[in-house]
Design a protein around this motif. Structure first.
Motif, PDB file in Angstrom:
ATOM      1  N   MET A   1       1.128  -1.159   0.086  1.00 42.86           N
ATOM      2  CA  MET A   1       0.084   0.041  -0.033  1.00 42.86           C
ATOM      3  C   MET A   1       0.964   1.213   0.047  1.00 42.86           C
ATOM      4  O   MET A   1       1.976   1.258   0.138  1.00 42.86           O
ATOM      5  N   THR A   2       0.304   2.498  -0.153  1.00 43.08           N
ATOM      6  CA  THR A   2       0.882   3.700  -0.181  1.00 43.08           C
ATOM      7  C   THR A   2       0.358   4.857   0.317  1.00 43.08           C
ATOM      8  O   THR A   2      -1.008   4.897   0.085  1.00 43.08           O
ATOM      9  N   SER A   3       0.895   5.669   1.012  1.00 39.69           N
ATOM     10  CA  SER A   3       0.247   6.979   1.475  1.00 39.69           C
ATOM     11  C   SER A   3       1.577   7.708   1.964  1.00 39.69           C
ATOM     12  O   SER A   3       2.469   7.497   2.405  1.00 39.69           O
ATOM     13  N   SER A   4       1.305   9.187   2.235  1.00 38.07           N
ATOM     14  CA  SER A   4       2.253   9.719   2.995  1.00 38.07           C
ATOM     15  C   SER A   4       1.881   9.806   4.281  1.00 38.07           C
ATOM     16  O   SER A   4       2.411  10.417   5.239  1.00 38.07           O
ATOM     17  N   GLN A   5       0.772   9.328   4.698  1.00 32.65           N
ATOM     18  CA  GLN A   5       0.281   9.203   6.053  1.00 32.65           C
ATOM     19  C   GLN A   5       0.992   8.377   6.792  1.00 32.65           C
ATOM     20  O   GLN A   5       1.186   7.222   6.670  1.00 32.65           O
ATOM     21  N   SER A   6       1.329   8.776   7.894  1.00 30.51           N
ATOM     22  CA  SER A   6       2.205   8.040   8.877  1.00 30.51           C
ATOM     23  C   SER A   6       1.533   7.383   9.946  1.00 30.51           C
ATOM     24  O   SER A   6       2.025   6.662  10.624  1.00 30.51           O
ATOM     25  N   SER A   7       0.278   8.005  10.382  1.00 25.31           N
ATOM     26  CA  SER A   7      -0.328   7.395  11.586  1.00 25.31           C
ATOM     27  C   SER A   7      -1.559   7.959  11.567  1.00 25.31           C
ATOM     28  O   SER A   7      -2.133   8.491  10.543  1.00 25.31           O
ATOM     29  N   GLY A  52       0.729  -7.270   7.794  1.00 22.65           N
ATOM     30  CA  GLY A  52       1.750  -6.170   7.619  1.00 22.65           C
ATOM     31  C   GLY A  52       1.631  -5.279   6.664  1.00 22.65           C
ATOM     32  O   GLY A  52       1.208  -4.104   6.627  1.00 22.65           O
ATOM     33  N   SER A  53       1.805  -5.962   5.531  1.00 22.65           N
ATOM     34  CA  SER A  53       1.712  -5.357   4.302  1.00 22.65           C
ATOM     35  C   SER A  53       1.284  -6.422   3.233  1.00 22.65           C
ATOM     36  O   SER A  53       1.917  -7.483   2.991  1.00 22.65           O
ATOM     37  N   THR A  54       0.120  -5.945   2.335  1.00 23.72           N
ATOM     38  CA  THR A  54      -0.259  -6.949   1.295  1.00 23.72           C
ATOM     39  C   THR A  54       0.833  -6.934   0.012  1.00 23.72           C
ATOM     40  O   THR A  54       0.895  -7.938  -0.575  1.00 23.72           O
ATOM     41  N   ASN A  55       1.349  -5.820  -0.378  1.00 19.98           N
ATOM     42  CA  ASN A  55       2.373  -5.984  -1.071  1.00 19.98           C
ATOM     43  C   ASN A  55       3.608  -6.730  -0.944  1.00 19.98           C
ATOM     44  O   ASN A  55       3.967  -7.846  -1.713  1.00 19.98           O
ATOM     45  N   SER A  56       4.071  -6.820   0.460  1.00 21.11           N
ATOM     46  CA  SER A  56       5.100  -7.652   0.855  1.00 21.11           C
ATOM     47  C   SER A  56       4.739  -9.002   0.952  1.00 21.11           C
ATOM     48  O   SER A  56       5.388 -10.153   0.432  1.00 21.11           O
ATOM     49  N   ASP A  57       3.349  -9.532   1.327  1.00 22.88           N
ATOM     50  CA  ASP A  57       2.835 -10.800   1.567  1.00 22.88           C
ATOM     51  C   ASP A  57       2.683 -11.309  -0.054  1.00 22.88           C
ATOM     52  O   ASP A  57       3.065 -12.571  -0.337  1.00 22.88           O
ATOM     53  N   LEU A  58       2.288 -10.650  -1.107  1.00 28.08           N
ATOM     54  CA  LEU A  58       2.072 -11.110  -2.318  1.00 28.08           C
ATOM     55  C   LEU A  58       3.437 -11.243  -3.076  1.00 28.08           C
ATOM     56  O   LEU A  58       3.560 -12.180  -3.760  1.00 28.08           O
ATOM     57  N   LEU A  71      -4.863  -9.979  -3.260  1.00 28.32           N
ATOM     58  CA  LEU A  71      -4.842 -10.163  -1.902  1.00 28.32           C
ATOM     59  C   LEU A  71      -5.448  -8.719  -1.065  1.00 28.32           C
ATOM     60  O   LEU A  71      -4.712  -7.514  -1.400  1.00 28.32           O
ATOM     61  N   VAL A  72      -6.362  -8.802  -0.241  1.00 33.02           N
ATOM     62  CA  VAL A  72      -6.907  -7.584   0.503  1.00 33.02           C
ATOM     63  C   VAL A  72      -6.868  -7.770   1.876  1.00 33.02           C
ATOM     64  O   VAL A  72      -6.983  -8.942   2.460  1.00 33.02           O
ATOM     65  N   ALA A  73      -6.581  -7.099   2.675  1.00 30.05           N
ATOM     66  CA  ALA A  73      -6.562  -6.999   4.079  1.00 30.05           C
ATOM     67  C   ALA A  73      -7.591  -5.907   4.575  1.00 30.05           C
ATOM     68  O   ALA A  73      -7.926  -4.959   3.972  1.00 30.05           O
ATOM     69  N   PHE A  96      -7.593  -2.002   0.959  1.00 29.09           N
ATOM     70  CA  PHE A  96      -6.032  -1.986   1.103  1.00 29.09           C
ATOM     71  C   PHE A  96      -5.911  -3.194   0.513  1.00 29.09           C
ATOM     72  O   PHE A  96      -6.210  -4.224   0.899  1.00 29.09           O
ATOM     73  N   PHE A  97      -5.211  -3.429  -0.592  1.00 27.16           N
ATOM     74  CA  PHE A  97      -5.337  -4.710  -1.536  1.00 27.16           C
ATOM     75  C   PHE A  97      -3.968  -4.247  -2.351  1.00 27.16           C
ATOM     76  O   PHE A  97      -3.563  -3.306  -2.913  1.00 27.16           O
ATOM     77  N   SER A  98      -3.706  -5.623  -2.844  1.00 25.61           N
ATOM     78  CA  SER A  98      -2.425  -5.598  -3.593  1.00 25.61           C
ATOM     79  C   SER A  98      -2.805  -6.734  -4.822  1.00 25.61           C
ATOM     80  O   SER A  98      -3.648  -7.569  -4.684  1.00 25.61           O
ATOM     81  N   VAL A  99      -2.358  -6.620  -6.086  1.00 26.65           N
ATOM     82  CA  VAL A  99      -2.376  -7.392  -7.269  1.00 26.65           C
ATOM     83  C   VAL A  99      -1.181  -7.670  -8.004  1.00 26.65           C
ATOM     84  O   VAL A  99      -0.108  -7.072  -7.873  1.00 26.65           O
ATOM     85  N   LEU A 100      -1.125  -9.009  -8.250  1.00 26.27           N
ATOM     86  CA  LEU A 100       0.087  -9.533  -9.220  1.00 26.27           C
ATOM     87  C   LEU A 100      -0.048  -9.481 -10.291  1.00 26.27           C
ATOM     88  O   LEU A 100      -1.097 -10.067 -11.018  1.00 26.27           O
ATOM     89  N   LEU A 101       0.733  -8.738 -11.194  1.00 27.49           N
ATOM     90  CA  LEU A 101       0.805  -8.697 -12.583  1.00 27.49           C
ATOM     91  C   LEU A 101       1.887  -9.099 -13.176  1.00 27.49           C
ATOM     92  O   LEU A 101       3.124  -8.774 -12.529  1.00 27.49           O
TER      93      LEU A 101
END
Length: 299
Positions: A1-7, A52-58, A71-73, A96-101
């Motif tokens: 996932m991505t954002s400039s938001q930290s908390s 933790g992170s859908t990107n890392s898991d995928l 993968l959706v969290a 909050f999700f990631s896809v594999l391409l």
């Protein structure tokens, strides 16, 4: 996932994080029935309560998965963004999700994947949520939120992160998207953040919103790959420019090596780079990586 938001701020209500009836869980079986079609792009879809992170898991499983895994969290505890920023939001408050391409296109055209995802998300959400969305180059989704004084201002409601999945080019690329859906004003991590709810979306039901984004992504990805990744031939370059809030504005590009560039953002080139007309009279410069700060509204 991505954002400039930290908390994020504290969630309202009882201590049980699953007790917020305004935030029902996603239905994995219903999503699979709607999205996993023979011959379609999406090949699997899993929903986890937290990770933790859908990107890392995928990415960790990319070598063993076919293209089109999703993968959706419901909650991410260590979501990552560009420049190692952190995404954090209350459980079930967003998508909050990631896809594999695994695109078979020239490597120089892969930079268009996060921009393509932005176009797909913005168009899908505009239809499903009824909100006007725009894109901030290279990977942010913006909405208009009305302030207490009645003035509408642009707020970041989502972001995109594309990463190579593994050591081999055949492992593919993982594209993650984080989107604030029902985040309330007292939960915003920073004043520049927003959500679909705060933008007066006609729907904040996450199931149809996720379906709309993934269907739109399948559509644009199919057009792009069919054109061998050519952004002009498939209409992607034109669509991105039409929805890009960065174009026509005075911007400051904070570049690698502690260098900064100020000028007017005038175009998106064929490589997906932002073309800036330098304020110092130095001509045009194409920016391929860096942070972009909008210094004034578009005319």
């Amino acid at each position: 996932m991505t954002s400039s938001q930290s908390s994020h701020g504290p969630s309202r209500g009882p201590s049980n994080r699953w007790s917020d009836l305004d935030r029902p869980p996603l239905s994995a079986p219903a999503l699979r029935r709607a999205l996993l079609q023979p011959g379609g792009l999406w090949t699997s879809l899993d929903v986890v309560a937290a990770t933790g992170s859908t990107n890392s898991d995928l990415a960790a499983r990319a070598a063993e998965l076919p293209e089109g895994a999703v993968l959706v969290a419901e909650e991410q505890t260590s979501g990552r963004g560009r420049l190692d920023r952190v995404w954090s939001a209350p459980a079930r408050s967003g998508l909050f999700f990631s896809v594999l391409l695994k695109p078979r296109v020239p490597v120089e055209r892969l930079a268009w994947l996060p921009l393509l995802t932005g176009v797909a998300a913005a168009t899908g959400l505009a239809r499903a949520a009824g909100v006007d969305m725009s894109l901030k180059w290279p990977n942010d989704l913006l909405v208009k939120v009305r302030r207490e004084d009645g003035v509408k201002e642009e707020r970041k409601t989502g972001g995109i992160l594309a990463e190579r999945a593994g050591g081999s080019a055949d492992d593919g690329i993982v594209v993650g998207l984080g989107l604030n859906v029902t985040l309330r004003a007292d939960e915003l991590p920073v004043p520049t953040a927003g959500s679909l709810a705060l933008a007066d979306a006609v729907s904040t039901d996450r199931d149809p919103l996720l379906r709309a984004v993934l269907r739109s992504l399948e559509h644009w990805y199919g057009r792009w790959t069919a054109a061998d990744g050519d952004p002009a031939a498939c209409g992607l370059q034109e669509a991105y420019a039409a929805g890009c809030a960065t174009l026509g504005r005075t911007v400051r590009a904070e570049l690698p090596g502690d260098r900064a560039l100020t000028g007017e953002a005038v175009a998106i080139d064929g490589g997906g780079r932002l073309v800036v007309e330098r304020a110092d009279g130095g001509g045009r410069e194409a920016v391929g990586a860096g942070d972009i700060v909008h210094l004034r509204p578009a005319d």
